[in-house]
Design an enzyme around this catalytic site. Structure first.
Site, PDB file in Angstrom:
ATOM      1  N   GLY A 181      -2.924  56.381  -2.543  1.00  0.00           N
ATOM      2  CA  GLY A 181      -2.986  57.274  -1.399  1.00  0.00           C
ATOM      3  C   GLY A 181      -4.143  57.158  -0.439  1.00  0.00           C
ATOM      4  O   GLY A 181      -4.140  57.840   0.587  1.00  0.00           O
ATOM      5  N   GLY A 183      -5.165  54.675   1.577  1.00  0.00           N
ATOM      6  CA  GLY A 183      -5.035  53.731   2.688  1.00  0.00           C
ATOM      7  C   GLY A 183      -4.831  54.406   4.033  1.00  0.00           C
ATOM      8  O   GLY A 183      -4.283  55.512   4.126  1.00  0.00           O
ATOM      9  N   CYS A 186      -1.189  54.956   4.675  1.00  0.00           N
ATOM     10  CA  CYS A 186      -0.454  55.455   3.507  1.00  0.00           C
ATOM     11  C   CYS A 186      -0.298  56.962   3.614  1.00  0.00           C
ATOM     12  O   CYS A 186      -1.253  57.670   3.923  1.00  0.00           O
ATOM     13  CB  CYS A 186      -1.219  55.098   2.224  1.00  0.00           C
ATOM     14  SG  CYS A 186      -0.418  55.691   0.718  1.00  0.00           S
TER      15      CYS A 186
END
Length: 347
Positions: A181, A183, A186
């Site tokens: 999570g 990124g 993301c």
């Protein structure tokens, strides 16, 4: 249901505390690391930064450029075996030794990996990559790949807790990829409510991996050179970068002109854009867990990677680490509520 009360930290929550140093210049800092991997027994020497295996980052062109700095590239998994054959034919060991062959966990993926690895002995890294590394299927697949490739360096992930790191290493992974999570493109944490602050994930997973002789990759969450240093300071052996290396000539993203300016499309590999391109759209049983953004076109990646490496060297001089491998031993993090003065905007 239970709640863990321990504080978990991301990169924005800390800064390095400076320490006395005998270093006179950043040029004295050695960023190269030498690893001997647990299961494969392979030795590798280089700068442990990895371009992410996203199709608008981890291209063949990126691998060729970054290898000049002894930096690695995880090649995205959407190239064909024929594409790989062309890449292998035109590049020498200095490039191929720094390229990771990415794969999913299907039977077709396994056969494709065998076909690619059969092209040359100079390909030594395999990156088994699924969004949810907590699946028992991944553990079984790692065992299968290790049995097929006993002398290759195998990376597997993604996970964020020590127990799963240990299980993957015991199953045959030399390196475990850490991050769920964090990124920049993301949206897993928003869509699923699942995740783990990246610095704490790195600290905990590094402790678990190193106890077994394994290594970790800190994957995601870095938005500046200082974050890369924090990942290394927290114990990451390698740091994987997506957004920081996107938008360049070598990124292979789609270039779009808008109001006279050039932009490059960048998206998460679980986004609607990625699934439309590679899977015929978002399957009815799932949601897209990534976003699509337009980044200003940044030209060649050369200046960016030099800037990142320069920032890490500077971190090392501030804490007295003559070599990158010393950074985690020299690191003291202080908790903060602000990182920078933004009165004139962000850089």
């Amino acid at each position: 249901m239970r709640i863990e009360q321990d504080l978990k930290l991301g990169f924005k929550d800390v800064l390095f505390r400076p320490k006395r140093s005998t270093l006179k210049s950043r040029s004295q800092v050695e960023l190269t690391r030498d690893f001997t991997f647990k299961h494969s027994g392979r030795q590798w020497s280089g700068v442990p930064i990895i371009a992410a295996n996203m199709d608008s980052v981890g291209s063949f062109e990126m691998a060729a450029s970054l290898s000049k700095h002894n930096v690695m590239t995880a090649i995205h998994k959407h190239y064909t075996v024929e594409d790989w054959a062309g890449f292998v034919k035109n590049n020498d060991a200095s490039v191929l030794n720094n390229a990771m062959v990415s794969t999913g966990t299907s039977e077709a993926d396994f056969q494709k990996t065998k076909d690619i690895m059969a092209l040359t002995d100079d390909l030594i890294f395999i990156c088994i990559d699924i969004a949810n590394g907590y699946s028992e299927h991944l553990v079984e697949y790692v065992q299968k790949v290790r049995a097929e490739f006993p002398t290759k360096v195998i990376s597997a992930g993604n996970v964020v807790t020590g127990d799963m790191v240990e299980e993957l290493i015991l199953a045959g992974a030399d390196i475990v990829k850490v991050g769920i999570g964090p990124g920049s493109v993301c949206t897993t944490r928003v869509k699923t409510g699942v995740g783990y602050p990246q610095l704490s994930a790195i600290i905990e997973c590094a402790d678990a991996a190193h106890g077994l002789g394994g290594r970790i990759i800190g994957d995601g969450g870095c938005s500046c050179a200082g974050d890369v240093s924090k990942a290394f300071g927290g114990g990451a052996d390698f740091v994987m970068l997506g957004g920081m290396l996107a938008g360049h000539e070598e990124s292979n993203g789609e270039v779009i002109e808008k109001d006279g300016e050039m932009f490059m499309k960048f998206y998460g590999m679980s986004s609607e854009s990625a699934m439309a391109k590679h899977s015929g759209g978002v399957a009815k049983y799932r949601a897209a867990e990534g976003k699509t953004v337009l980044l200003p076109f940044r030209g060649p990646v050369e200046n960016t990677i030099q800037d990142i490496m320069g920032g890490i060297r500077s971190t090392c001089t501030y804490v007295g680490a003559a070599q990158l491998k010393e950074l985690t031993k020299r690191a003291t993090f202080i908790r903060v509520q602000e990182q920078e003065n933004n009165v004139y905007g962000k850089e």
